[in-house]
Enzyme design. Structure first.
Site, PDB file in Angstrom:
ATOM      1  N   THR A 271       0.819  -1.211   0.000  1.00  0.00           N
ATOM      2  CA  THR A 271       0.000   0.000   0.000  1.00  0.00           C
ATOM      3  C   THR A 271       0.856   1.265   0.000  1.00  0.00           C
ATOM      4  O   THR A 271       0.553   2.228  -0.685  1.00  0.00           O
ATOM      5  CB  THR A 271      -0.878   0.004   1.255  1.00  0.00           C
ATOM      6  OG1 THR A 271      -0.054  -0.431   2.349  1.00  0.00           O
ATOM      7  CG2 THR A 271      -2.049  -0.924   1.106  1.00  0.00           C
ATOM      8  N   PHE A 398      -8.001   4.646   4.981  1.00  0.00           N
ATOM      9  CA  PHE A 398      -7.461   3.727   5.980  1.00  0.00           C
ATOM     10  C   PHE A 398      -8.541   2.896   6.667  1.00  0.00           C
ATOM     11  O   PHE A 398      -8.319   2.305   7.718  1.00  0.00           O
ATOM     12  CB  PHE A 398      -6.641   4.507   7.022  1.00  0.00           C
ATOM     13  CG  PHE A 398      -5.374   5.099   6.439  1.00  0.00           C
ATOM     14  CD1 PHE A 398      -4.287   4.296   6.140  1.00  0.00           C
ATOM     15  CD2 PHE A 398      -5.278   6.454   6.158  1.00  0.00           C
ATOM     16  CE1 PHE A 398      -3.118   4.813   5.590  1.00  0.00           C
ATOM     17  CE2 PHE A 398      -4.127   6.994   5.601  1.00  0.00           C
ATOM     18  CZ  PHE A 398      -3.037   6.175   5.315  1.00  0.00           C
ATOM     19  N   CYS A 405      -6.744   1.061   9.779  1.00  0.00           N
ATOM     20  CA  CYS A 405      -5.346   0.678   9.601  1.00  0.00           C
ATOM     21  C   CYS A 405      -4.484   0.979  10.826  1.00  0.00           C
ATOM     22  O   CYS A 405      -4.446   2.115  11.301  1.00  0.00           O
ATOM     23  CB  CYS A 405      -4.798   1.437   8.401  1.00  0.00           C
ATOM     24  SG  CYS A 405      -3.109   1.010   8.037  1.00  0.00           S
TER      25      CYS A 405
HETATM   26  C1  HEM Z   1      -5.968  -2.274   7.852  1.00  0.00           C
HETATM   27  C2  HEM Z   1      -5.094   0.803   4.202  1.00  0.00           C
HETATM   28  C3  HEM Z   1      -0.382   0.898   5.423  1.00  0.00           C
HETATM   29  C4  HEM Z   1      -1.164  -2.698   8.562  1.00  0.00           C
HETATM   30  C5  HEM Z   1      -6.136  -1.421   6.785  1.00  0.00           C
HETATM   31  C6  HEM Z   1      -7.407  -1.096   6.176  1.00  0.00           C
HETATM   32  C7  HEM Z   1      -7.152  -0.254   5.151  1.00  0.00           C
HETATM   33  C8  HEM Z   1      -5.723  -0.015   5.114  1.00  0.00           C
HETATM   34  C9  HEM Z   1      -8.179   0.335   4.184  1.00  0.00           C
HETATM   35  C10 HEM Z   1      -8.782  -1.638   6.607  1.00  0.00           C
HETATM   36  C11 HEM Z   1      -9.082  -2.904   5.877  1.00  0.00           C
HETATM   37  C12 HEM Z   1     -10.459  -3.469   6.144  1.00  0.00           C
HETATM   38  O1  HEM Z   1     -11.314  -2.836   6.757  1.00  0.00           O
HETATM   39  O2  HEM Z   1     -10.697  -4.615   5.715  1.00  0.00           O
HETATM   40  C13 HEM Z   1      -3.734   1.097   4.240  1.00  0.00           C
HETATM   41  C14 HEM Z   1      -3.085   2.073   3.374  1.00  0.00           C
HETATM   42  C15 HEM Z   1      -1.768   2.117   3.728  1.00  0.00           C
HETATM   43  C16 HEM Z   1      -1.582   1.154   4.800  1.00  0.00           C
HETATM   44  C17 HEM Z   1      -3.792   2.869   2.277  1.00  0.00           C
HETATM   45  C18 HEM Z   1      -0.623   2.934   3.191  1.00  0.00           C
HETATM   46  C19 HEM Z   1      -0.763   4.022   2.476  1.00  0.00           C
HETATM   47  C20 HEM Z   1      -0.175  -0.037   6.402  1.00  0.00           C
HETATM   48  C21 HEM Z   1       1.072  -0.310   7.065  1.00  0.00           C
HETATM   49  C22 HEM Z   1       0.846  -1.339   7.945  1.00  0.00           C
HETATM   50  C23 HEM Z   1      -0.540  -1.700   7.840  1.00  0.00           C
HETATM   51  C24 HEM Z   1       2.383   0.442   6.816  1.00  0.00           C
HETATM   52  C25 HEM Z   1       1.809  -2.003   8.914  1.00  0.00           C
HETATM   53  C26 HEM Z   1       2.713  -1.373   9.518  1.00  0.00           C
HETATM   54  C27 HEM Z   1      -2.530  -2.882   8.632  1.00  0.00           C
HETATM   55  C28 HEM Z   1      -3.163  -3.868   9.508  1.00  0.00           C
HETATM   56  C29 HEM Z   1      -4.553  -3.728   9.319  1.00  0.00           C
HETATM   57  C30 HEM Z   1      -4.735  -2.683   8.321  1.00  0.00           C
HETATM   58  C31 HEM Z   1      -2.445  -4.833  10.442  1.00  0.00           C
HETATM   59  C32 HEM Z   1      -5.648  -4.505  10.030  1.00  0.00           C
HETATM   60  C33 HEM Z   1      -6.015  -3.769  11.301  1.00  0.00           C
HETATM   61  C34 HEM Z   1      -7.108  -4.465  12.115  1.00  0.00           C
HETATM   62  O3  HEM Z   1      -8.126  -4.866  11.556  1.00  0.00           O
HETATM   63  O4  HEM Z   1      -6.917  -4.590  13.321  1.00  0.00           O
HETATM   64  N1  HEM Z   1      -5.130  -0.743   6.123  1.00  0.00           N
HETATM   65  N2  HEM Z   1      -2.793   0.565   5.065  1.00  0.00           N
HETATM   66  N3  HEM Z   1      -1.129  -0.896   6.896  1.00  0.00           N
HETATM   67  N4  HEM Z   1      -3.500  -2.192   7.940  1.00  0.00           N
HETATM   68 FE1  HEM Z   1      -3.143  -0.751   6.580  1.00  0.00          FE
END
Ligand code: HEM
Length: 461
Positions: A271, A398, A405
């Site tokens: 991402t 996010f 996120c």
């Molecule tokens: C969840 C976007 C960067 C780890 C999410 C979700 C989105 C998202 C939309 C929600 C997904 C859902 O509802 O099914 C993004 C975008 C990023 C980014 C656009 C960068 C521009 C990162 C980074 C990490 C990360 C750098 C780790 C260091 C996670 C994790 C979740 C998550 C572990 C699940 C959280 C949970 O449900 O407890 N992300 N993300 N993401 N993201 Fe990101």
């Protein structure tokens, strides 16, 4: 509960709306259907009904966590097949989600991000030095380079592990395995179950890829057990292996830590590299915004190396990234489900557990919020006063609420630092002035085939 009022493209016998899901177009196909059928429509696809939602008004309602919870829609179910009950693919009511959420949230909080600043600088420095040494003639594949940057950064900052992707021609095998697995997770949803069972070679490759990803994760864990970090040092892997859930006192199992590792490597780099690539694409198309971003960096940093404290002062870069994530949310959809049968938008009945897919790039172009010029790249939309006036839940790159996120701060810090260092050091130009955006999609999206040239500026950095 039937949903007679939700518009639906005409379903075909046996295959329903499967033909409406165009694998080539991916998320853009769903956006075209939204243009045609409106901000809520229904598709009859394998595995059940899919309701696709994309206006701020409706999405605002879906973001009410007392009525809706995250749903593992089909592609995420398939990702769960290899990411297990890691944070991203766990159900909210699974004990392991709550435990990992409580243990890992602080590990990505402001204090931890400050600690990670040096690791981020280390990897960004490696990439910029490489570009400098390659010289002005080099065609730089932005997506490839930023993918190496973000993979190495997440691994170093959270697991103190060096993939050293920037030192080898071949990307680490983990990346190939991961990309293929993500593609396959998406494809499976567009095939009929029987087709999936018959594709033996694809299934074999998939099993191989899964094995390789686990091997990498297990190796990182085993290495740490054998060789703990020096005294006084501590990283996210240590937190995963040692910390107890403040509520239950229990630790994460080794199996769950493996899933978290795979999850972080996947979620943590695809991402963010997409974000950086789309941002460079937009800056190159909008030279006056590029010039302004560079002047802003010069004003904040001058000729000196960035420090952690500078990040909060690079407000215009933050606006640039927010605008980039508006037009190009690199994780372009998330899904929720109602806890109980309910009605949305005052007239659309939906049933408990039904998949309601939020189509983020369409939401981010809702003319009621962003005006008729929604396609225009304009970071001033996120200037302080204008951002404060946006209606709730108009900008959701996010995700939502407790399931949003965990890496948001990490991603924006990494991206801001890298872009600041890049603009400070180099003039950047498109290698192909006629480049036409081609978006590569897996579960995430990023521009494909974007090449640039860089030339060292006259600075002392
Ligand atoms: C969840 C976007 C960067 C780890 C999410 C979700 C989105 C998202 C939309 C929600 C997904 C859902 O509802 O099914 C993004 C975008 C990023 C980014 C656009 C960068 C521009 C990162 C980074 C990490 C990360 C750098 C780790 C260091 C996670 C994790 C979740 C998550 C572990 C699940 C959280 C949970 O449900 O407890 N992300 N993300 N993401 N993201 Fe990101």
């Amino acid at each position: 509960v039937s949903t007679p009022l939700i518009p639906q493209p005409r379903p075909r016998p046996l295959v329903g709306n499967l033909p409406d899901l165009d694998a080539e177009k991916g998320i853009f196909g769903l956006m075209e259907l939204a243009d045609e059928h409106g901000p809520i429509y229904r598709l009859d696809v394998p595995g059940g009904d899919l309701v696709v939602v994309s206006s701020q008004e409706l999405v605002d309602e879906l973001c009410d966590e007392s009525r809706f919870d995250k749903k593992l829609h089909n592609p995420l179910r398939n990702v769960r097949d290899f990411a297990g009950d890691g944070l991203f693919t766990a159900e909210t009511d699974e004990p392991n989600w709550g435990a990992a959420h409580r243990i890992l949230m602080p590990a990505f909080g402001p204090a931890a991000l400050r600690e990670m600043f040096d690791g981020m600088t280390d990897i960004a420095e490696q990439l910029l030095l490489k570009w400098e040494r390659q010289g002005t003639g080099q065609r730089i594949d932005v997506s490839d380079n930023t993918t190496r940057l973000t993979l190495d950064t997440i691994a170093l900052c959270s697991f103190s592990y060096r993939f050293n992707s920037l030192y080898s021609d071949q990307m680490h095998p983990f990346v190939g395995a991961m990309v293929r697995s993500l593609v396959e997770s998406g494809e499976r949803g567009r095939r009929l179950p029987l087709q999936n069972r018959l594709m033996l070679r694809t299934r074999h490759q998939y099993d191989e890829d899964k094995r390789l990803m686990y091997e990498v994760a297990d190796q990182i864990i085993a290495d740490r057990r054998r060789r703990p970090l020096p005294d006084g040092q501590h990283d996210i892997l240590d937190t995963m292996l040692e910390a107890a859930d403040p509520r239950t006192g229990e630790r994460l199992s080794d199996e769950n830590v493996r899933y978290q590792l795979v999850t972080f490597l996947i979620a943590g780099h695809e991402t963010t590299s997409g974000l950086l690539t789309f941002t460079l694409y937009e800056l190159l198309r909008n030279p006056e915004i590029l010039a302004r971003a560079r002047a802003h960096v010069d004003e904040v940093l001058g000729d000196r190396a960035p420090r952690y404290e500078d990040l909060a002062r690079l407000g215009y870069l933050d606006q640039v990234f927010k605008e980039s994530l508006r037009l190009w949310p690199t994780a372009p959809a998330f899904a929720v489900q109602p806890f109980e049968d309910t009605v949305i938008g005052g007239r659309y009945p939906v049933s408990a557990g039904q998949t309601l897919l939020v189509l983020i790039p369409q939401l981010h172009r809702d003319p009621a919020v962003w005006g008729e010029q929604a396609e225009a790249f304009d970071p001033d939309r996120f200037a302080f006063d204008r951002a404060a006036a946006l209606p709730p839940n108009a900008w959701k790159p996010f995700g939502n609420g407790q399931r949003s996120c965990i890496g948001r701060g990490f991603a924006l810090q990494e991206a801001t630092l890298f872009l600041a260092m890049l603009l400070q050091r180099f003039d950047i130009t498109a290698a192909d002035p006629d480049y036409r955006l081609h978006v590569k999609q897996t579960l995430t999206m990023k521009p494909d085939g974007l090449y640039v040239h860089v030339r060292r500026r006259e600075t002392t950095i």
